[in-house]
Design a protein around this motif. Structure first.
Motif, PDB file in Angstrom:
ATOM      1  N   GLY A 109      -5.922   0.920  -3.713  1.00  0.00           N
ATOM      2  CA  GLY A 109      -5.861   0.981  -2.258  1.00  0.00           C
ATOM      3  C   GLY A 109      -5.301  -0.280  -1.624  1.00  0.00           C
ATOM      4  O   GLY A 109      -5.006  -0.298  -0.432  1.00  0.00           O
ATOM      5  N   ARG A 171       0.066   9.363   3.226  1.00  0.00           N
ATOM      6  CA  ARG A 171       0.547   8.057   2.737  1.00  0.00           C
ATOM      7  C   ARG A 171       1.166   8.238   1.352  1.00  0.00           C
ATOM      8  O   ARG A 171       0.510   8.777   0.453  1.00  0.00           O
ATOM      9  CB  ARG A 171      -0.622   7.069   2.628  1.00  0.00           C
ATOM     10  CG  ARG A 171      -1.293   6.777   3.948  1.00  0.00           C
ATOM     11  CD  ARG A 171      -2.540   5.932   3.717  1.00  0.00           C
ATOM     12  NE  ARG A 171      -2.216   4.578   3.301  1.00  0.00           N
ATOM     13  CZ  ARG A 171      -3.067   3.751   2.694  1.00  0.00           C
ATOM     14  NH1 ARG A 171      -4.316   4.158   2.420  1.00  0.00           N
ATOM     15  NH2 ARG A 171      -2.707   2.544   2.362  1.00  0.00           N
ATOM     16  N   ILE A 173       1.736   6.691  -1.775  1.00  0.00           N
ATOM     17  CA  ILE A 173       1.164   5.540  -2.489  1.00  0.00           C
ATOM     18  C   ILE A 173       2.098   5.072  -3.600  1.00  0.00           C
ATOM     19  O   ILE A 173       2.418   3.889  -3.711  1.00  0.00           O
ATOM     20  CB  ILE A 173      -0.216   5.931  -3.082  1.00  0.00           C
ATOM     21  CG1 ILE A 173      -1.161   6.436  -1.988  1.00  0.00           C
ATOM     22  CG2 ILE A 173      -0.818   4.786  -3.909  1.00  0.00           C
ATOM     23  CD1 ILE A 173      -1.447   5.438  -0.885  1.00  0.00           C
ATOM     24  N   TRP A 204      -1.960  10.350  -0.278  1.00  0.00           N
ATOM     25  CA  TRP A 204      -3.314  10.276   0.291  1.00  0.00           C
ATOM     26  C   TRP A 204      -3.255  10.676   1.756  1.00  0.00           C
ATOM     27  O   TRP A 204      -2.328  10.266   2.483  1.00  0.00           O
ATOM     28  CB  TRP A 204      -3.862   8.845   0.194  1.00  0.00           C
ATOM     29  CG  TRP A 204      -4.092   8.337  -1.195  1.00  0.00           C
ATOM     30  CD1 TRP A 204      -3.897   8.994  -2.386  1.00  0.00           C
ATOM     31  CD2 TRP A 204      -4.566   7.016  -1.561  1.00  0.00           C
ATOM     32  NE1 TRP A 204      -4.209   8.179  -3.454  1.00  0.00           N
ATOM     33  CE2 TRP A 204      -4.625   6.960  -2.970  1.00  0.00           C
ATOM     34  CE3 TRP A 204      -4.929   5.889  -0.827  1.00  0.00           C
ATOM     35  CZ2 TRP A 204      -5.040   5.818  -3.655  1.00  0.00           C
ATOM     36  CZ3 TRP A 204      -5.350   4.743  -1.510  1.00  0.00           C
ATOM     37  CH2 TRP A 204      -5.406   4.722  -2.905  1.00  0.00           C
ATOM     38  N   SER A 206      -3.638  10.382   5.492  1.00  0.00           N
ATOM     39  CA  SER A 206      -3.592   9.139   6.288  1.00  0.00           C
ATOM     40  C   SER A 206      -4.916   8.823   6.976  1.00  0.00           C
ATOM     41  O   SER A 206      -5.244   7.655   7.182  1.00  0.00           O
ATOM     42  CB  SER A 206      -2.526   9.229   7.380  1.00  0.00           C
ATOM     43  OG  SER A 206      -1.290   9.494   6.824  1.00  0.00           O
ATOM     44  N   ASN A 209      -7.833   9.117   3.499  1.00  0.00           N
ATOM     45  CA  ASN A 209      -7.447   8.627   2.160  1.00  0.00           C
ATOM     46  C   ASN A 209      -7.814   9.608   1.051  1.00  0.00           C
ATOM     47  O   ASN A 209      -7.821   9.243  -0.132  1.00  0.00           O
ATOM     48  CB  ASN A 209      -8.043   7.251   1.864  1.00  0.00           C
ATOM     49  CG  ASN A 209      -7.236   6.147   2.514  1.00  0.00           C
ATOM     50  OD1 ASN A 209      -6.035   6.306   2.743  1.00  0.00           O
ATOM     51  ND2 ASN A 209      -7.893   5.051   2.835  1.00  0.00           N
ATOM     52  N   GLU A 210      -8.083  10.848   1.415  1.00  0.00           N
ATOM     53  CA  GLU A 210      -8.367  11.852   0.383  1.00  0.00           C
ATOM     54  C   GLU A 210      -7.131  12.052  -0.492  1.00  0.00           C
ATOM     55  O   GLU A 210      -6.002  12.065   0.005  1.00  0.00           O
ATOM     56  CB  GLU A 210      -8.734  13.175   1.062  1.00  0.00           C
ATOM     57  CG  GLU A 210      -9.332  14.169   0.098  1.00  0.00           C
ATOM     58  CD  GLU A 210      -9.572  15.534   0.739  1.00  0.00           C
ATOM     59  OE1 GLU A 210      -9.958  16.442   0.017  1.00  0.00           O
ATOM     60  OE2 GLU A 210      -9.355  15.662   1.954  1.00  0.00           O
ATOM     61  N   LYS A 211      -7.344  12.209  -1.798  1.00  0.00           N
ATOM     62  CA  LYS A 211      -6.213  12.363  -2.724  1.00  0.00           C
ATOM     63  C   LYS A 211      -5.684  13.794  -2.655  1.00  0.00           C
ATOM     64  O   LYS A 211      -6.461  14.745  -2.736  1.00  0.00           O
ATOM     65  CB  LYS A 211      -6.670  12.036  -4.146  1.00  0.00           C
ATOM     66  CG  LYS A 211      -7.125  10.589  -4.298  1.00  0.00           C
ATOM     67  CD  LYS A 211      -7.518  10.276  -5.714  1.00  0.00           C
ATOM     68  CE  LYS A 211      -8.363   9.007  -5.815  1.00  0.00           C
ATOM     69  NZ  LYS A 211      -7.796   7.833  -5.157  1.00  0.00           N
TER      70      LYS A 211
END
Ligand code: TMP
Length: 245
Positions: A109, A171, A173, A204, A206, A209-211
């Protein structure tokens, strides 16, 4: 219709195409992780990856990224240009996650100060080891000009995809790309020759932040099809599932 299989990988089967220079990619439901030590089949995963990838590659094409995608043929298959694959996996990281955390002691993260491009040798028997640019050029996997082009395209792809996903509340990553050499009239051209899907990106949400990617399988989190479907939905795609899959 009987077709000639050319190669079966972990998540795809390649078949001979309708004419020279084209091949058909069939997206399987098979999921593997940790160099195939963990395996399963996840119903409809291949359908979703085919759909998402068939949207993202033409979008990259529209900003001038050369790629192998020609057209989506059906729920599981797409027509692509046949290339000679450069045997290097190009990994782009915007935020620390996955293998770089254990390798370099980073915290998952943690935003990286700048996008980081890593190269891995495509060799399952060796566990796809990280290699330096010098390994690639000295050992002849690609030359300096090819690597310059690969890095240039990769940076452009990262900029574009980061913005595209940001706009849908996701996001970007990290992700993995592969490139190939496509024969052309005056030699050959380096083109993007890989799917782009939640199988080879970390995505993730935004807000939470859940995958929303293959880490759901790698880490036994469940809900993989729901997460991939949510990505497809946010991209505005019309999800159609295969009957009896
Ligand atoms: P990693 O953290 O396991 O090195 O993976 C970085 C990114 O690259 C992640 O989005 C998953 C993707 N990836 C693949 O798609 N295929 C691979 O074989 C590997 C090692 C990573």
């Amino acid at each position: 219709m009987t077709r000639t299989p050319l190669y079966e990988g972990k998540a795809k089967i390649l078949f001979e195409g309708p004419e020279a220079g084209l091949i058909i990619q069939y997206f399987k439901d098979d999921a593997t992780a940790y160099n195939a030590q963990k395996k399963d089949s996840i119903s409809q995963k291949g359908v979703l990856n085919n759909l998402i990838s068939a949207h993202l590659l033409p979008a990259l094409g529209a900003i001038g990224i050369p790629h192998h995608f020609v057209e989506r043929l059906n729920l599981r298959e797409q027509l692509v240009k046949q290339v000679e694959i450069v045997p290097i996996e190009v990994i782009v990281r915007n935020v620390a996650a996955g293998s770089i955390c254990s390798r370099l002691g980073l915290t998952e993260g943690e935003a990286l100060p700048a996008p980081l491009i890593e190269f891995c040798l495509k060799d399952d028997a060796l566990g796809d080891p990280v290699v330096a640019r010098e390994h690639i050029t000295v050992l002849g996997y690609a030359d300096d000009d090819e690597l310059d082009e690969i890095v240039y395209l990769t940076e452009k792809i990262n900029d574009f995809l980061t913005g595209l996903f940001f706009a849908i509340g996701v996001r970007l990553i990290d992700f993995k790309l592969e490139f190939g050499r496509l024969e052309s009239e005056d030699g050959y051209e380096i083109i993007l020759a890989d799917e782009i899907s939640p199988d080879n990106c970390r995505l993730w949400d935004s807000q939470t932040n859940e995958k929303m990617d293959k880490d759901r399988f790698r880490r036994d989190l469940g809900g993989l099809v729901e997460a991939y479907s949510e990505i497809a939905k946010r991209l505005g795609l019309n999800i159609e599932f295969e009957a009896n899959s």
